[in-house]
Enzyme design. Sequence first.
Site, PDB file in Angstrom:
ATOM      1  N   LYS A  89       0.396  -9.022  -2.559  1.00 54.46           N
ATOM      2  CA  LYS A  89      -0.221  -8.014  -3.698  1.00 54.46           C
ATOM      3  C   LYS A  89       1.019  -7.073  -3.684  1.00 54.46           C
ATOM      4  O   LYS A  89       1.597  -6.507  -2.746  1.00 54.46           O
ATOM      5  CB  LYS A  89      -1.392  -7.148  -2.851  1.00 54.46           C
ATOM      6  CG  LYS A  89      -2.037  -6.151  -3.745  1.00 54.46           C
ATOM      7  CD  LYS A  89      -3.297  -5.615  -3.333  1.00 54.46           C
ATOM      8  CE  LYS A  89      -3.796  -4.642  -4.543  1.00 54.46           C
ATOM      9  NZ  LYS A  89      -5.232  -4.100  -3.764  1.00 54.46           N
ATOM     10  N   CYS A  99       0.977  -1.353  -0.058  1.00 55.50           N
ATOM     11  CA  CYS A  99       0.007   0.150   0.150  1.00 55.50           C
ATOM     12  C   CYS A  99       1.013   1.455   0.039  1.00 55.50           C
ATOM     13  O   CYS A  99       1.695   1.426   0.984  1.00 55.50           O
ATOM     14  CB  CYS A  99      -0.799   0.082   1.213  1.00 55.50           C
ATOM     15  SG  CYS A  99      -2.221   1.419   1.023  1.00 55.50           S
TER      16      CYS A  99
END
Length: 341
Positions: free
Chosen positions: A193, A156
């Site tokens: 991710k 992120c």
Amino acid sequence: MTTTTTTTTVPATPAMSAASAVSAVDMSVDLAGRHLPSPMMTASGCAANGRELGRFFDVAELGAFVTKSVMADPRSGRGTPRMAETPSGMLNSIGLQGPGITSFVENDLAWLKQAGARTLVSIAGNTSGEFADVAATLRASDAFDAVVGVEVNISCPNVANRGLVFACDPLASAKVIALVREQLPRDVPIFAKLTPDVTDIVSVAQSCVKAGADGLTMINTLLGMVIDTDLLRPQVAGVTGGLSGPAVRPVAVRAVWQTRAAMLEGRLPFVPIIGVGGVRTGRDALELVAAGASAVQVGTATFNDPSAPVRVGRELAGLLHDKGFERLADVVGIAHERVAR
């Protein structure tokens, strides 16, 4: 008197044609041993944790619902303003606001289970140990049987400390994945991710897979910034944020392509890739699938069309049908076979 009977043929409506195309194409996917009836998913952070999107369509229609990234403790996130519009996209600087893992499993995950949703839970942490703690709490929850996988958000870009972006470092990424893998049953796949904000995304993917990742999600948003030209200062309170929307799709396609190519070359074991980034239409999704993605997430598009994840799935099925394909699986990575030599 002779009576002549005329038979009128009524052409199929677009809706009928779309429905026929969807039923004619096998859209099921196998993601690291988990069978999903559809490749379509939400993208983490763009549809909260289910209830909001559930007002527009049955979340059980999706291959999987991907939750907002959840951390160990509740977080209020960053100050406002948190979002800014950009050409062909948006910048967000939310800061991983959320209820914490205990509240999440008791309320949100329980609701998703009741709704019949196959759930891909996105987890995050300030430290590698926190990722593991969150995974352990998730595993112990009563609604864990609704979980079809765990997406480990090591990338992120809108956290307060850029040093927390584990996916910028192959070793840090591997440590997180290894600790999470220890906390979850082997039949529950984990997907790392990844961020595109690296020089070599394949090297990070290699580290994650070697450490125990069963698949990869790519890409997360790109680190970006917007200046308010009236006030001559950053437009979001967090200064930088994550760029998403159609502007990032070519980056996502490139990342999926490079990673799939590494698998074909034997530099990386074959694992499923979930493609995400700027998908608004079935054609957008088809780009990612042809590049090597087995499943597709829809994020920013849901802000102006909450039904986008299911609509894109129907459009994708229609395109495959029109091109003569009977199975989605036959198109995964097909562009590598057709590249001009």
